[in-house]
Design a protein around this motif. Sequence first.
Motif, short mmCIF file in Angstrom:
data_model
loop_
_atom_site.label_atom_id
_atom_site.label_comp_id
_atom_site.label_asym_id
_atom_site.label_seq_id
_atom_site.Cartn_x
_atom_site.Cartn_y
_atom_site.Cartn_z
N LYS A 189 98.69 6.67 41.81
CA LYS A 189 97.45 7.34 42.24
C LYS A 189 96.86 6.53 43.39
O LYS A 189 96.55 5.35 43.24
CB LYS A 189 96.46 7.38 41.08
CG LYS A 189 95.09 7.95 41.46
CD LYS A 189 94.11 7.86 40.30
CE LYS A 189 92.73 8.27 40.73
NZ LYS A 189 92.39 9.63 40.36
N PRO A 190 96.68 7.16 44.56
CA PRO A 190 96.00 6.46 45.65
C PRO A 190 94.51 6.35 45.33
O PRO A 190 93.93 7.23 44.70
CB PRO A 190 96.25 7.35 46.86
CG PRO A 190 96.58 8.69 46.32
CD PRO A 190 97.13 8.50 44.93
N LEU A 191 93.92 5.26 45.77
CA LEU A 191 92.49 5.04 45.57
C LEU A 191 91.81 4.90 46.93
O LEU A 191 92.38 4.35 47.87
CB LEU A 191 92.24 3.76 44.76
CG LEU A 191 92.85 3.72 43.35
CD1 LEU A 191 92.52 2.39 42.70
CD2 LEU A 191 92.37 4.87 42.50
N GLY A 192 90.60 5.39 47.02
CA GLY A 192 89.84 5.27 48.28
C GLY A 192 90.61 5.88 49.43
O GLY A 192 91.06 7.01 49.36
N TRP A 193 90.77 5.09 50.47
CA TRP A 193 91.48 5.56 51.65
C TRP A 193 92.99 5.53 51.47
O TRP A 193 93.73 5.96 52.36
CB TRP A 193 91.09 4.72 52.87
CG TRP A 193 89.71 5.04 53.36
CD1 TRP A 193 88.58 4.31 53.14
CD2 TRP A 193 89.32 6.19 54.11
NE1 TRP A 193 87.50 4.93 53.72
CE2 TRP A 193 87.93 6.09 54.33
CE3 TRP A 193 89.99 7.28 54.63
CZ2 TRP A 193 87.21 7.05 55.04
CZ3 TRP A 193 89.27 8.24 55.33
CH2 TRP A 193 87.91 8.10 55.52
N GLY A 194 93.46 5.00 50.34
CA GLY A 194 94.91 4.98 50.08
C GLY A 194 95.64 4.40 51.27
O GLY A 194 95.31 3.33 51.77
#
Length: 174
Positions: A162-167
């Motif tokens: 799962k990417p977080l924030g701006w990934g």
Amino acid sequence: MPIIRSSQDSDIPAITAIYAHHVRHGTGTFEVDPPSAADMASRRDDVRSKGLPYLVAAEGSEVLGFAYCNWFKPRPAYRFSAENSIYLSPLAHRQGLGRALLSELATRAEQAGVRKLIAVIGDSANSGSIGVHRSVGFRHVGTLESCGWKFDRWLDVVMMDKPLGWGNVLPPSS
């Protein structure tokens, strides 16, 4: 109503008991011998010393589950990717607590600078863990077949992320 909070030293016995249950009876972890309370406290201290979240879900003084993340690999290039872990008491399954705990972990991991959460889920038949990860936005990225041996059978590892924030859209600031 359970609350999610940062873990405390006093939570270690409950955390140890919850994890021991999963070691003895489950395939979500590939450990075969339950760690001691001292081992679990040391692991928690390691996570927290890195500025990463280690959370519990509690109702009153009863700990119903815990979740944390730790750096995915020790090499510097991985410094924005963390592997998450989540374990619930057998009495707390199927009540939405896993989803709430994992969601809060993702929020706090992002605040700590994590750009990618990685789930390394023991056993491709572990539909509960796969489902809770999917419910908070993780996607399946692969399966490592028959790479663990526990309870006299081969077990897969399911990889989700799962990417977080701006990934990976923008470079990190540090």
